[in-house]
Design a protein around this motif. Structure first.
Motif, PDB file in Angstrom:
ATOM      1  N   ILE A 113       0.877  -1.174   0.000  1.00 31.89           N
ATOM      2  CA  ILE A 113       0.000   0.000   0.000  1.00 31.89           C
ATOM      3  C   ILE A 113       0.913   1.223   0.000  1.00 31.89           C
ATOM      4  CG2 ILE A 113      -1.773   1.294   1.253  1.00 31.89           C
ATOM      5  CD1 ILE A 113      -2.767  -1.297   2.439  1.00 31.89           C
ATOM      6  N   HIS A 114       0.534   2.222  -0.778  1.00 27.49           N
ATOM      7  CA  HIS A 114       1.389   3.387  -0.957  1.00 27.49           C
ATOM      8  C   HIS A 114       0.612   4.660  -0.632  1.00 27.49           C
ATOM      9  CE1 HIS A 114       4.438   0.980  -3.215  1.00 27.49           C
ATOM     10  NE2 HIS A 114       3.357   0.230  -3.414  1.00 27.49           N
ATOM     11  N   TYR A 115       1.279   5.596   0.007  1.00 27.22           N
ATOM     12  CA  TYR A 115       0.660   6.861   0.396  1.00 27.22           C
ATOM     13  C   TYR A 115       1.630   7.998   0.102  1.00 27.22           C
ATOM     14  CZ  TYR A 115       3.904   6.727   4.273  1.00 27.22           C
ATOM     15  OH  TYR A 115       5.068   6.689   5.006  1.00 27.22           O
ATOM     16  N   ARG A 116       1.120   9.221   0.084  1.00 23.18           N
ATOM     17  CA  ARG A 116       1.975  10.386  -0.040  1.00 23.18           C
ATOM     18  C   ARG A 116       1.254  11.597   0.534  1.00 23.18           C
ATOM     19  NH1 ARG A 116       6.568  11.798  -2.418  1.00 23.18           N
ATOM     20  NH2 ARG A 116       6.913  14.010  -2.879  1.00 23.18           N
ATOM     21  N   SER A 117       1.978  12.436   1.234  1.00 23.96           N
ATOM     22  CA  SER A 117       1.433  13.674   1.786  1.00 23.96           C
ATOM     23  C   SER A 117       1.741  14.835   0.852  1.00 23.96           C
ATOM     24  CB  SER A 117       2.051  13.937   3.166  1.00 23.96           C
ATOM     25  OG  SER A 117       1.568  15.145   3.708  1.00 23.96           O
ATOM     26  N   GLY A 118       0.844  15.814   0.790  1.00 21.60           N
ATOM     27  CA  GLY A 118       1.065  16.998  -0.033  1.00 21.60           C
ATOM     28  C   GLY A 118       0.700  16.757  -1.493  1.00 21.60           C
ATOM     29  N   ASN A 119       1.353  17.482  -2.399  1.00 18.43           N
ATOM     30  CA  ASN A 119       1.075  17.332  -3.826  1.00 18.43           C
ATOM     31  C   ASN A 119       1.460  15.927  -4.281  1.00 18.43           C
ATOM     32  OD1 ASN A 119       0.216  19.965  -3.942  1.00 18.43           O
ATOM     33  ND2 ASN A 119       2.098  20.765  -4.825  1.00 18.43           N
ATOM     34  N   THR A 120       0.494  15.190  -4.818  1.00 16.63           N
ATOM     35  CA  THR A 120       0.681  13.763  -5.072  1.00 16.63           C
ATOM     36  C   THR A 120       0.484  13.377  -6.530  1.00 16.63           C
ATOM     37  OG1 THR A 120       0.024  13.251  -2.798  1.00 16.63           O
ATOM     38  CG2 THR A 120      -0.116  11.450  -4.402  1.00 16.63           C
ATOM     39  N   GLN A 121      -0.510  13.956  -7.199  1.00  7.85           N
ATOM     40  CA  GLN A 121      -0.724  13.675  -8.621  1.00  7.85           C
ATOM     41  C   GLN A 121      -0.819  14.984  -9.394  1.00  7.85           C
ATOM     42  OE1 GLN A 121      -3.511   9.728  -7.951  1.00  7.85           O
ATOM     43  NE2 GLN A 121      -3.413  10.577 -10.002  1.00  7.85           N
ATOM     44  N   ILE A 178      -7.638  -6.558  -0.222  1.00  4.68           N
ATOM     45  CA  ILE A 178      -6.712  -5.632   0.453  1.00  4.68           C
ATOM     46  C   ILE A 178      -7.310  -4.233   0.478  1.00  4.68           C
ATOM     47  CG2 ILE A 178      -4.446  -4.532   0.320  1.00  4.68           C
ATOM     48  CD1 ILE A 178      -3.370  -7.144  -0.898  1.00  4.68           C
ATOM     49  N   SER A 179      -7.896  -3.800  -0.638  1.00  2.00           N
ATOM     50  CA  SER A 179      -8.522  -2.475  -0.698  1.00  2.00           C
ATOM     51  C   SER A 179      -9.658  -2.358   0.310  1.00  2.00           C
ATOM     52  CB  SER A 179      -9.047  -2.200  -2.110  1.00  2.00           C
ATOM     53  OG  SER A 179      -7.996  -2.166  -3.043  1.00  2.00           O
ATOM     54  N   ALA A 180     -10.500  -3.388   0.365  1.00  2.00           N
ATOM     55  CA  ALA A 180     -11.629  -3.364   1.300  1.00  2.00           C
ATOM     56  C   ALA A 180     -11.146  -3.290   2.739  1.00  2.00           C
ATOM     57  CB  ALA A 180     -12.500  -4.594   1.081  1.00  2.00           C
ATOM     58  N   LYS A 181     -10.143  -4.087   3.079  1.00  2.00           N
ATOM     59  CA  LYS A 181      -9.628  -4.094   4.451  1.00  2.00           C
ATOM     60  C   LYS A 181      -8.901  -2.791   4.779  1.00  2.00           C
ATOM     61  CE  LYS A 181      -9.139  -9.105   5.098  1.00  2.00           C
ATOM     62  NZ  LYS A 181      -8.197 -10.206   5.410  1.00  2.00           N
ATOM     63  N   ALA A 182      -8.160  -2.273   3.803  1.00  2.00           N
ATOM     64  CA  ALA A 182      -7.434  -1.026   4.038  1.00  2.00           C
ATOM     65  C   ALA A 182      -8.398   0.118   4.314  1.00  2.00           C
ATOM     66  CB  ALA A 182      -6.544  -0.710   2.845  1.00  2.00           C
ATOM     67  N   MET A 183      -9.434   0.225   3.488  1.00  2.00           N
ATOM     68  CA  MET A 183     -10.397   1.299   3.703  1.00  2.00           C
ATOM     69  C   MET A 183     -11.179   1.076   5.001  1.00  2.00           C
ATOM     70  SD  MET A 183     -11.347   4.212   2.590  1.00  2.00           S
ATOM     71  CE  MET A 183     -11.032   4.418   0.830  1.00  2.00           C
ATOM     72  N   ALA A 184     -11.472  -0.166   5.328  1.00  2.00           N
ATOM     73  CA  ALA A 184     -12.144  -0.455   6.600  1.00  2.00           C
ATOM     74  C   ALA A 184     -11.311   0.027   7.777  1.00  2.00           C
ATOM     75  CB  ALA A 184     -12.427  -1.953   6.717  1.00  2.00           C
ATOM     76  N   ALA A 185     -10.006  -0.228   7.714  1.00  2.00           N
ATOM     77  CA  ALA A 185      -9.115   0.197   8.798  1.00  2.00           C
ATOM     78  C   ALA A 185      -9.125   1.713   8.953  1.00  2.00           C
ATOM     79  CB  ALA A 185      -7.700  -0.308   8.525  1.00  2.00           C
ATOM     80  N   VAL A 186      -9.114   2.416   7.839  1.00  2.00           N
ATOM     81  CA  VAL A 186      -9.103   3.876   7.898  1.00  2.00           C
ATOM     82  C   VAL A 186     -10.450   4.394   8.406  1.00  2.00           C
ATOM     83  CG1 VAL A 186      -8.842   5.966   6.551  1.00  2.00           C
ATOM     84  CG2 VAL A 186      -7.363   4.027   6.080  1.00  2.00           C
ATOM     85  N   VAL A 187     -11.546   3.808   7.933  1.00  2.00           N
ATOM     86  CA  VAL A 187     -12.869   4.227   8.409  1.00  2.00           C
ATOM     87  C   VAL A 187     -12.984   4.055   9.920  1.00  2.00           C
ATOM     88  CG1 VAL A 187     -15.329   3.644   8.365  1.00  2.00           C
ATOM     89  CG2 VAL A 187     -14.052   3.851   6.222  1.00  2.00           C
ATOM     90  N   VAL A 188     -12.527   2.935  10.419  1.00  2.00           N
ATOM     91  CA  VAL A 188     -12.604   2.679  11.871  1.00  2.00           C
ATOM     92  C   VAL A 188     -11.765   3.697  12.647  1.00  2.00           C
ATOM     93  CG1 VAL A 188     -11.952   1.028  13.670  1.00  2.00           C
ATOM     94  CG2 VAL A 188     -13.227   0.254  11.667  1.00  2.00           C
ATOM     95  N   SER A 189     -10.658   4.130  12.058  1.00  2.00           N
ATOM     96  CA  SER A 189      -9.818   5.109  12.753  1.00  2.00           C
ATOM     97  C   SER A 189     -10.557   6.439  12.916  1.00  2.00           C
ATOM     98  CB  SER A 189      -8.508   5.331  12.006  1.00  2.00           C
ATOM     99  OG  SER A 189      -8.662   6.168  10.866  1.00  2.00           O
ATOM    100  N   PHE A 190     -11.509   6.725  12.011  1.00  2.00           N
ATOM    101  CA  PHE A 190     -12.295   7.946  12.107  1.00  2.00           C
ATOM    102  C   PHE A 190     -13.603   7.727  12.864  1.00  2.00           C
ATOM    103  CE2 PHE A 190      -9.616   9.211   8.537  1.00  2.00           C
ATOM    104  CZ  PHE A 190      -9.464  10.578   8.718  1.00  2.00           C
ATOM    105  N   CYS A 191     -14.223   6.577  12.676  1.00  2.00           N
ATOM    106  CA  CYS A 191     -15.594   6.359  13.145  1.00  2.00           C
ATOM    107  C   CYS A 191     -15.744   5.131  14.031  1.00  2.00           C
ATOM    108  CB  CYS A 191     -16.539   6.244  11.954  1.00  2.00           C
ATOM    109  SG  CYS A 191     -16.551   7.668  10.872  1.00  2.00           S
ATOM    110  N   GLY A 192     -14.656   4.608  14.556  1.00  2.00           N
ATOM    111  CA  GLY A 192     -14.724   3.396  15.351  1.00  2.00           C
ATOM    112  C   GLY A 192     -15.098   3.658  16.790  1.00  2.00           C
ATOM    113  N   GLY A 193     -16.380   3.889  17.035  1.00  2.00           N
ATOM    114  CA  GLY A 193     -16.814   4.192  18.402  1.00  2.00           C
ATOM    115  C   GLY A 193     -16.647   3.035  19.345  1.00  2.00           C
TER     116      GLY A 193
END
Length: 397
Positions: free
Chosen positions: A177-185, A380-395
């Protein structure tokens, strides 16, 4: 923990994600023409316990699904695009396109498949979530002005605190999985130059005014914009994709039309390129005594990932310990443009990448008639996005 249960439930559905992707792959529809795809998506939610579903959002077949947690919290948006490209498929896959001249050559079938099943699964756990999750199914990413603008204008980002998106990448190793901060594309611009000269016979060039010669001068001179006007540490590229000078071999061409593409990584660089092209166009009138008509249009802006949201994404992915993920890495800037950038101009967010390189055979880039993805990237995409969603909305963790 909530995330562990989400992951387990997604594992149970991973074959279904692949089935949906393969179905969508067989029936691609071009940008702004996705009637049956939009119907398939809305029909999927018929028996899913979401809180609302809005169809034809923005007037262009967009779909917005709302999932409300049991307690107040942040509102986040997660987006997947669903249009295809005007490409004749040459993969030979058993589920290859059945719509002549259209192909899912960028992975949007995979984006939609993982997002549908993820949304269904999040809805099953909504009593343990906080805040609101907006699931954006967006049409027409591939064709300017893009589907994002109409959805934004229709209010899709109203109340949204952050927006997130994933793109599967055939050129990145599956399991990364790849990420970048700031100007990316890069941001993208389009230009068109019509040069009007004076036609004539090849035997008497002095009686004519050759538009092809003027156009050729423009093509060669424009390359100096990048090499001599742009800071070497900045990013810019200029491409002539159409040089319409076809005619008879012994006839001097009366008129020529050029069309081109510009990619830049900052608004400032974009303006330098635009001004340089205009100046060269104007200069043709003096140097070659031709008439010119120059058009320049900015479309997709530079994609800017918010540093704070990107760091939250990175940490969420790292702590999720997704078994299929072998590495989480920072990516260098990506050359293609993406209309997700429009959302990021309005609210903070992060667009990140899931490796989808096929396990064997030649790797073909996006928009190639033999493009394909490793379907392991979908879970992998489904699990990755699930992890991020929980970090914002995981009550309930």
């Amino acid at each position: 923990m909530l995330l562990d249960e989400l992951m387990k439930r997604l594992d149970e559905k991973k074959d279904r994600i692949i089935e949906i992707r393969r179905y969508l792959h067989q029936y691609p529809e071009l940008s702004f023409e996705e009637e049956e795809t939009a119907k398939y998506i809305s029909d999927f939610y018929t028996d899913v316990q979401v809180d609302s579903i809005e169809t034809n959002f923005g007037g262009q077949r967009g779909i917005v699904v709302t999932i409300k947690g049991s307690k107040p919290g942040k509102t986040i948006a997660i987006r997947a695009d669903f249009d295809a490209l005007p490409i004749k498929e040459e993969t030979g896959l058993p589920f290859a396109s059945k719509n002549e001249g259209a192909m899912h050559a960028c992975g949007h079938d995979g984006h939609t498949a993982y997002m549908l099943v993820l949304a269904e699964t999040l809805a099953e756990f909504k009593d343990r979530l906080t805040g609101i999750i907006k699931v954006i199914h967006q049409p027409a990413e591939e064709k300017p002005p893009g589907g994002a603008l109409a959805m934004i204008e229709a209010g899709v980002l109203k109340g949204v605190d952050a927006i997130l998106g994933i793109h599967v990448m055939s050129t990145m190793k599956t399991g990364t999985i790849h990420y970048r901060s700031g100007n990316t594309q890069t941001g993208r611009s389009y230009f068109k130059l019509v040069i009007q000269g004076k036609g004539g016979h090849g035997s008497s060039p002095h009686l004519a005014n050759d538009a092809i010669v003027a156009a050729s001068s423009f093509v060669m001179n424009m390359q100096t914009i990048v090499s001599r006007r742009i800071n070497p540490f900045d990013t810019a590229s200029i491409t002539i994709g159409n040089f319409d000078g076809k005619g008879t071999f012994n006839v001097i061409k009366d008129s020529v039309t050029l069309e081109g593409d510009v990619r830049t990584m900052s608004p400032e660089t974009r303006e330098i390129v635009a001004n340089g092209l205009r100046n060269f166009s104007d200069g043709l009138e003096t140097s070659f005594r031709v008439k010119t008509k120059f058009e320049y249009t900015n479309d997709y802006p530079v994609l800017y990932n918010d540093p704070d949201v990107t760091e939250q994404v990175r940490q969420a992915l790292f702590h999720a310990s997704i078994p299929e993920v072998k590495a989480i890495e920072e990516t260098p800037p990506q050359p293609p443009s993406e209309d997700f950038a429009y959302y990021l101009e309005k609210v903070p967010g992060c667009f990140f990448y899931v490796g989808a390189m096929p396990e064997s055979g030649e790797v073909y880039p996006h928009h190639h008639p033999k493009f394909n993805i490793n379907e392991k990237s979908l879970i992998i995409s489904a699990k990755a996005m699930a992890a991020v969603v929980v970090s914002f909305c995981g009550g309930d963790n």
